[in-house]
Enzyme design. Structure first.
Site, mmCIF file in Angstrom:
data_model
loop_
_atom_site.group_PDB
_atom_site.id
_atom_site.type_symbol
_atom_site.label_atom_id
_atom_site.label_comp_id
_atom_site.label_asym_id
_atom_site.label_seq_id
_atom_site.Cartn_x
_atom_site.Cartn_y
_atom_site.Cartn_z
ATOM 1 N N HIS A 1 -2.178 -6.990 -3.199
ATOM 2 C CA HIS A 1 -2.960 -7.401 -4.187
ATOM 3 C C HIS A 1 -2.217 -7.065 -5.826
ATOM 4 O O HIS A 1 -2.152 -7.884 -6.668
ATOM 5 C CB HIS A 1 -4.294 -7.097 -3.899
ATOM 6 C CG HIS A 1 -5.301 -7.545 -4.975
ATOM 7 N ND1 HIS A 1 -5.558 -8.993 -5.118
ATOM 8 C CD2 HIS A 1 -5.837 -6.911 -6.366
ATOM 9 C CE1 HIS A 1 -6.505 -9.094 -6.265
ATOM 10 N NE2 HIS A 1 -6.697 -7.801 -6.908
ATOM 11 N N ASP B 1 -11.177 0.751 -8.730
ATOM 12 C CA ASP B 1 -10.827 -0.694 -9.215
ATOM 13 C C ASP B 1 -10.975 -1.135 -10.628
ATOM 14 O O ASP B 1 -11.969 -0.654 -11.067
ATOM 15 C CB ASP B 1 -11.763 -1.594 -8.504
ATOM 16 C CG ASP B 1 -11.607 -3.076 -8.770
ATOM 17 O OD1 ASP B 1 -10.916 -3.570 -9.452
ATOM 18 O OD2 ASP B 1 -12.239 -3.810 -7.628
#
Ligand code: HEM
Length: 405
Positions: A316, A227
């Site tokens: 996403h 991330d």
């Protein structure tokens, strides 16, 4: 390296310095702009000399507060305070001068003035303290006008915000390599603020940005995803453009959105690996896009496999991509949390986003995700707060001087 702003006396000697140097390959870039301090190398033999233990620290001075661009820290505490009714412009100026002294001491491993536990102030903890102001700190009685593009994040359909994690007049973003050092800094800063402000909320999380060989890596959230891969890289023109306010009294500052996002790990774990990877559009093992081969590859939004888009319509990384958001970008930092609550163990992410213009960068991206994002099924924002991060300061100056002097 010598301009990294990371002053270090290598208590590990040349070898340790080399490892630290590798880690600071990220830091070197990220700290561009903070006042450069020549790197000092201490031969291994000198480790016996206690002065060689001065440790490395991140210089607090420069046009920007260095905690913004510093590499994601192992421990982050975000602390929001509410100003007391009587705290006016002059009082805010006094608080900022007190905090400036605290920042200059604590980040350099020295106790703050009047420190009740001076032994807990340690160098070599990569401590940074970043100070910002929330909506209640603005207005003629206080800081004056906020920077252009500052405002609150409007309610989102998927939000389930709790008062206890929302809002705040001031923020301290305290980050470092060690939870004790961070907690001590927070304790001092909050204690010194007592005549002016009271604690509103405090949230802590951790991040592992170091690989098994000590090399800097992007780090993972509690879903296991890499991330931060597509973040603009500190030290680049793209980062500067994305993050720093360029004009006016706030030049050198930025804005910060803190979202506390609960993650449902139990239902996430019921998915197959393919479903999990599809929900973001990147692979779990190395973070590479499903359309690419390595983590740093940009995703290809048009790629198809037969009729099917490789990066799903609701993935996403598609929905948050600049290509779907008029070129808008943000700079994200994460801190994973696990908390025992009345309703059982709760896991999630203290999500922080830095951008020059909160209303024109963060909000449209957040709205795109609120409209459609596969991850909405397993993530819920339970806290939200917006702050304007003060510009940096030089030796002899103080935090907020351009706004309050
Ligand atoms: C718990 C919540 C979230 C999780 C687990 C999550 C996870 C991820 C992952 C795994 C990536 C791909 C790797 C990367 O580029 O970093 C990513 C990218 C991204 N996310 Fe999130 N994210 C969350 C919340 C948010 C929120 C609230 C926003 C903004 C409102 C956001 C904005 C972005 C952006 C801008 C990208 C990069 C897109 C690109 O340029 O390719 N994320 N996120």
């Amino acid at each position: 390296m010598s301009t990294s702003g990371v002053g270090r006396r290598g208590f590990l000697g040349y070898v340790g310095t080399a490892v630290a140097g590798a880690a600071a390959g990220v830091g070197g870039a990220t700290l561009a702009g903070s006042s450069g301090r020549a790197e000092e190398q201490v031969p291994a033999g000198d480790a016996a000399d206690s002065s060689a233990w001065a440790g490395r620290t991140i210089a607090p001075h420069g046009p920007h507060q260095p905690g913004v661009a510093a590499p994601a820290a192992h421990v982050t505490e975000v602390v929001a305070l509410d100003l007391l009714a009587g705290t006016d412009r002059d009082a805010l100026g006094r608080l900022m001068r007190v905090w400036t002294g605290d920042v200059e001491s604590l980040t350099q491993g020295r106790p703050a003035p009047g420190d009740t536990a001076p032994w807990l102030a340690t160098a070599n903890a990569d401590l940074t303290i970043t100070v910002g102001a929330g909506p209640g700190a603005f207005g003629p009685r206080r800081l004056g006008a906020p920077p252009a593009g500052f405002g609150e994040v409007p309610p989102m359909r998927h939000d389930r915000l709790q008062e206890r994690w929302t809002g705040g007049d001031l923020v301290l973003f305290v980050a470092g390599r060690d939870a004790t050092t961070v907690a001590h800094a927070v304790r001092r800063l909050v204690a010194d603020a007592a005549p002016f402000a009271t604690l509103r909320w405090r949230q802590q999380g951790s991040w592992n940005g170091t690989g098994p060989q000590g090399q800097p890596v992007t780090g993972r959230n509690l879903f296991g995803q890499v991330d931060g891969s597509a973040n603009p890289q500190p030290g680049t023109a793209l980062f500067d453009e994305t993050v720093w306010i360029r004009e006016g009294a706030w030049a050198g500052g930025t804005t910060l959105v803190v979202r506390r996002i609960r993650m449902d790990l139990d239902t996430w774990d019921e998915l197959t690996r393919e479903e999990q990877e599809r929900s973001v559009g990147r692979r779990l093992d190395d973070g590479a896009p499903l359309t690419g081969s390595k983590e740093t590859d940009d995703i290809d939004l048009r790629a198809r496999s037969g009729e099917r888009l490789v990066i799903a319509r609701d993935a996403h990384a598609r929905r948050s991509h600049p290509g779907l958001n008029g070129g808008r970008r943000i700079f994200r930092k994460g801190a994973n949390y696990v908390l025992d609550t009345e309703r059982g163990v709760e896991s999630g992410l203290v999500f922080s986003s830095f951008q020059a213009d909160l209303l024109d960068q963060f909000v449209p991206i957040q709205q795109t995700l609120d409209e459609l994002d596969s991850l909405n099924e397993w993530t819920t924002a339970i806290g939200s707060a917006s702050f304007a991060v003060l510009p940096g300061f030089e030796p002899g100056g103080w935090l907020g001087q351009s706004l309050l002097a």
